[in-house]
Write a protein that holds these residues in place. Structure first.
Motif, PDB file in Angstrom:
ATOM      1  N   ASP A  56       0.512  14.397   2.408  1.00  0.00           N
ATOM      2  CA  ASP A  56       0.637  15.152   1.159  1.00  0.00           C
ATOM      3  C   ASP A  56      -0.686  15.836   0.806  1.00  0.00           C
ATOM      4  O   ASP A  56      -0.691  16.938   0.256  1.00  0.00           O
ATOM      5  CB  ASP A  56       1.083  14.210   0.034  1.00  0.00           C
ATOM      6  N   ASP A  76       0.822  -1.211   0.000  1.00  0.00           N
ATOM      7  CA  ASP A  76       0.000   0.000   0.000  1.00  0.00           C
ATOM      8  C   ASP A  76       0.858   1.265   0.000  1.00  0.00           C
ATOM      9  O   ASP A  76       0.466   2.292  -0.549  1.00  0.00           O
ATOM     10  CB  ASP A  76      -0.937  -0.007   1.209  1.00  0.00           C
ATOM     11  N   VAL A  77       2.027   1.174   0.625  1.00  0.00           N
ATOM     12  CA  VAL A  77       2.893   2.357   0.695  1.00  0.00           C
ATOM     13  C   VAL A  77       3.405   2.725  -0.693  1.00  0.00           C
ATOM     14  O   VAL A  77       3.296   3.876  -1.133  1.00  0.00           O
ATOM     15  CB  VAL A  77       4.073   2.113   1.665  1.00  0.00           C
ATOM     16  N   GLY A 129       0.966   8.127  -6.074  1.00  0.00           N
ATOM     17  CA  GLY A 129       0.094   9.296  -6.108  1.00  0.00           C
ATOM     18  C   GLY A 129       0.786  10.543  -5.580  1.00  0.00           C
ATOM     19  O   GLY A 129       0.611  11.646  -6.112  1.00  0.00           O
ATOM     20  N   VAL A 130       1.580  10.359  -4.530  1.00  0.00           N
ATOM     21  CA  VAL A 130       2.343  11.484  -3.976  1.00  0.00           C
ATOM     22  C   VAL A 130       3.331  11.980  -5.040  1.00  0.00           C
ATOM     23  O   VAL A 130       3.519  13.187  -5.236  1.00  0.00           O
ATOM     24  CB  VAL A 130       3.081  11.057  -2.687  1.00  0.00           C
ATOM     25  N   ARG A 180       2.204   1.833  -3.518  1.00  0.00           N
ATOM     26  CA  ARG A 180       1.070   2.191  -4.369  1.00  0.00           C
ATOM     27  C   ARG A 180       0.687   3.658  -4.151  1.00  0.00           C
ATOM     28  O   ARG A 180       0.533   4.427  -5.093  1.00  0.00           O
ATOM     29  CB  ARG A 180      -0.111   1.281  -4.026  1.00  0.00           C
ATOM     30  N   ASN A 181       0.563   4.048  -2.884  1.00  0.00           N
ATOM     31  CA  ASN A 181       0.166   5.431  -2.613  1.00  0.00           C
ATOM     32  C   ASN A 181       1.288   6.422  -2.892  1.00  0.00           C
ATOM     33  O   ASN A 181       1.030   7.580  -3.230  1.00  0.00           O
ATOM     34  CB  ASN A 181      -0.300   5.568  -1.157  1.00  0.00           C
ATOM     35  N   PRO A 222      -4.546  11.188  -6.461  1.00  0.00           N
ATOM     36  CA  PRO A 222      -5.084  12.354  -7.183  1.00  0.00           C
ATOM     37  C   PRO A 222      -6.611  12.319  -7.269  1.00  0.00           C
ATOM     38  O   PRO A 222      -7.264  13.364  -7.173  1.00  0.00           O
ATOM     39  CB  PRO A 222      -4.437  12.230  -8.568  1.00  0.00           C
TER      40      PRO A 222
END
Lengths: 366, 422
Positions: B366, A85-86, A92-93, A88-89, B331
């Protein structure tokens, strides 16, 4: 790398986050695959802390920090997969913080191997290949993929030979040396890495290091975030020969070659290899029995006398698999094991040294 | 206008009846030979499993029930003694702790699984959780892998991949039970699902009223249980009809969840179940009402328009599985929260970050950067956990919450708005 890019403005670099990134796919699309394994002890967190909580693994935070301080501005794209999950996310960051780079996310299937999985993955690889080829301005032809797959197959072969040498004569090739040879693969093309590995194998034939006393152990758990080199040195200095490991797992995939027939579809071959032949990993669904079989297979192949679990702090896949492995070893009751927790940023090791020495002595004197 | 409340408390009362009966069916499952399928909340194939006679069990719901009833702590410790790290998910450890204690829980003795469906939508830990249970109970495990939704357009191959897995699941269920899929019943149940989703969406949208008739975090997390557990049944439709009556009555009377609504917030992140009430109490003195929350969308983002469709049964089930909140990229999550702030006329964003759930929490800091610095939305960031009571620091949370809303109140006063104050 910056200089290399400046020499030819058409050159493109795609960064990739562990564990598994198909380097053949990136090279075969005309870009340079640059493996990122965090900042280790080289980077102090100044900006990433405001974007990642303290309970998140170090590799994701330092990789982000490298980006935020401008060290990765040479990347044209960044490649992530669904290893946890890290990661994967983090994709997005990355997408928000580095809009000038293309963030590519590849969902590797977790459904068991079969035609459903294969059919999906061929298309997923195809999508990633088209994206990278567009970035590289390289067209969507498949000939470079054929070349990259051939280089990847040779890489597997050479790595397997190197590991066999290490396993049979660990005094001739230390764990840190083996590990660094692998890690170099993240900073060069497959062909360049092949040259390096072939050269190392040639030199090893003339090595005359004398064996010393040591117990044979395997190391499990450090497939994504990498332990400091000092920690690997410490294991051997404390009396271990580490003759099996899963360090930097994505850089040394299973030795089974990608089978690509003349005129065959390289994307289909790559997907078929990943689906059916790339082996079990902590970051991929497998029944616990399969994970146990993998562990005992590693122990047997290495004639190991013990197992050292080297779990990265906050690494969920490693920490969940640890329970499976620990309980299997306890049920079996024959192979002693110990557990160490590390962070890539760690700088003091004396407590760990004492633990490893005690573990070694407990095997030597019982 | 009516002067008395006809429907007050109907939602909770009816929910309690339905939940009690559901847990009783699970407790009696062995005697009644009722097969139990364990599933996850996000994108659960409820209608399909019921079609083959399975009763559904949701260990995530068991975990939150244990949390809220103060039973999670001992379960977590038991799992840690078994080898689980203090750094992994508290829901998993709660369930493993229950497993090691023969499933004794505050709801009675929970049912053990006969079948595990890992509908992995939005969480990698799900796989490790179900793998552990499959090994312990030696029962079949079906992994229904759902790709991560990144853009607004979902590639056809991703929907086809999920659809193909659903067909494989149907084949497996037919082999396991010796029954064929009852397509007529599936279509009926999907029609109930769509009606439930419509009512649930209407309910959530009532929070656009000033004052909001309900708290879309602290109350919605209870209302949401029924769509997640009972979706695809007539009872679920009836339940939301009753809740809508209750909430519309509140609107008619101009009342909300607290005496006076002063600050409207959007909340991102799961609640701290072991300290649920005391967490809510920290917000009440400031007149804070949540008007939209992301946690209430973990089962599905029906408020964004998705509906199950009996005319496309398998395809629409596949599409539905993709749209669980945690299966949306950051996003997309960011854009969704932004739209909530505008649509529900919120004053601020509250992010509750939990250590247990990286799927939720990684990226939240974030999000704070974005909302605070770019979107200029006042944003409060607090941390604890959704299951592990050890991570809840009341004094620290109170300090942060008080400081934030005091500052927000000053800003409102400076702009000429109504003040709050504890």
């Amino acid at each position: 790398m910056r200089q290399w890019k400046e020499e030819d403005p058409q050159r493109r670099v795609v960064g990739y986050f562990p564990v598994f990134a198909p380097r053949e796919l990136i090279e075969g699309a005309g870009a340079f695959p640059l493996g990122l394994h965090g900042g280790g002890q080289q980077v102090e967190l100044m900006f990433a802390d405001s974007r990642m909580q303290s309970f998140v693994c170090s590799i994701s935070r330092t990789t982000l920090e490298l980006g935020l301080i401008g060290n990765l501005d040479l990347l044209d794209a960044m490649f992530f997969t669904n290893i946890c999950d890290v990661a994967r996310n983090l994709s997005g960051v990355w997408c928000r913080n580095f809009p000038q780079q293309q963030t590519i996310f590849l969902h590797l299937p977790m459904h068991p191997p079969g035609e459903t999985t294969l059919r999906y993955l061929v298309k997923e690889f195809g999508r990633a290949h088209r994206t990278i080829a567009t970035i590289a301005g390289n067209g969507h032809g498949t000939e470079p993929l054929h070349v990259a797959i051939a280089a990847g197959n040779r890489n597997r072969l050479l790595q397997a030979q190197l590991e066999q040498t290490h396993r049979s004569e660990p005094w001739n090739l230390s764990l840190p040396a083996l590990y660094l040879l692998r890690r170099m693969g993240s900073q060069m093309t497959l062909a360049q890495h092949n040259q390096l590995l072939a050269d190392a194998l040639g030199r090893l034939q003339h090595s005359t290091v004398r064996p010393r006393d040591g117990i044979r152990v395997i190391v499990e758990g450090a497939f994504c975030e990498q332990p400091p080199l000092e920690l690997l040195e410490l294991l051997e200095e404390s009396g271990c020969y580490v003759v099996g490991d899963d360090l930097a797992r994505g850089l040394r995939p299973e030795s089974a070659p990608i089978e690509l027939a003349q005129g065959g579809d390289p994307l289909e071959a790559l997907a078929r290899w990943y689906t059916f032949a790339s082996g079990t990993q902590s970051v991929r669904h497998a029944p616990p029995q399969q994970r146990e079989d993998y562990l005992f297979g590693q122990i047997e192949a290495a004639s190991a006398q013990g197992v050292i679990f080297l779990n990265a702090k906050f690494c969920e896949p490693a920490l969940y698999d640890y329970v499976v492995f620990k309980n299997a070893l306890e049920r079996q009751g024959k192979i002693p094991f110990m557990t160490l927790e590390f962070e890539e940023k760690q700088s003091t090791f004396e407590n760990l040294r004492m633990q490893v020495e005690t573990f070694v002595e407990s095997i030597l004197f019982t | 206008m009516q002067t008395t409340f006809q429907h007050q408390g109907a939602g909770l009362r009816l929910q309690k009846e339905m939940m009690t009966a559901w847990y009783a069916r699970q407790e009696q499952a062995v005697q009644t030979k009722l097969p139990i399928a364990y599933v996850f909340i996000g994108g659960s194939p409820n209608e399909l499993l019921r079609n083959f006679g399975y009763e559904l069990a949701f260990p995530e719901i068991n975990a939150l029930q244990c949390g809220i009833k103060k039973a999670a702590g001992p379960n977590i410790i038991r799992a840690e003694d078994f080898g689980y790290s203090s750094d992994v998910c508290g829901y998993v450890k709660n369930d493993i702790g229950l497993m090691l204690n023969d499933y004794q829980s505050p709801q009675g003795r929970l049912a053990k699984p006969d079948f595990l469906v890992c509908n992995a939508s939005g969480c990698a830990t799900y796989l490790k959780w179900w793998e552990a249970l499959a090994q312990h109970f030696a029962v079949p495990l079906f992994v229904l892998d759902v790709p991560y939704v990144q853009g607004d357009e979902i590639p056809a191959e991703e929907i086809e991949y999920v659809e193909a897995q659903i067909h494989e699941l149907i084949e497996l269920l037919e082999r396991q039970t010796g029954q064929a899929l009852d397509m007529a019943r599936l279509k009926t149940d999907l029609a109930y699902a769509a009606q439930t989703e419509e009512r649930w969406s209407q309910l959530l949208d009532l929070a656009t009223h000033h004052p909001s008739p309900f708290d879309s975090y602290f109350e919605a997390v209870f209302f949401m249980a029924n769509i997640n557990i009972f979706r695809g049944t007539k009872e679920a439709v009836t339940y939301y009809d009753e809740v809508l009556k209750e909430l519309k009555e509140r609107i008619d009377h101009g009342v909300g969840p607290i005496p006076q609504e002063k600050v409207r917030v959007v909340v991102e992140g799961p609640p701290p179940w072991p300290h649920f009430r005391s967490f809510w109490e920290l917000f009440k003195p400031w007149g804070v009402v949540c008007v939209a929350s992301t946690y209430s969308k973990v089962g599905g983002l029906w408020d964004q328009g998705f509906r199950h469709d009996p005319s496309r049964p398998i395809r629409s089930m596949a599409e539905g599985m993709l749209h669980a909140y945690c299966n949306w990229s950051l996003p997309k999550r960011q854009a969704l929260i932004r739209s909530y702030i505008d649509h529900f006329d919120a004053d601020a964003l509250v992010i509750h970050s939990v250590k247990s759930c990286r799927s939720f929490s990684v990226g939240q800091a974030d999000l704070r950067e974005y909302f605070h610095h770019e979107a200029k939305v006042p944003t409060l960031f607090v941390e604890s956990d959704l299951a592990d009571p050890r991570y809840f620091s009341h004094a620290q949370l109170r300090n942060r919450i008080d400081a934030f809303f005091e500052s927000l109140e000053h800003r409102k006063l400076a702009r000429g708005g109504a003040g709050g104050g504890p």
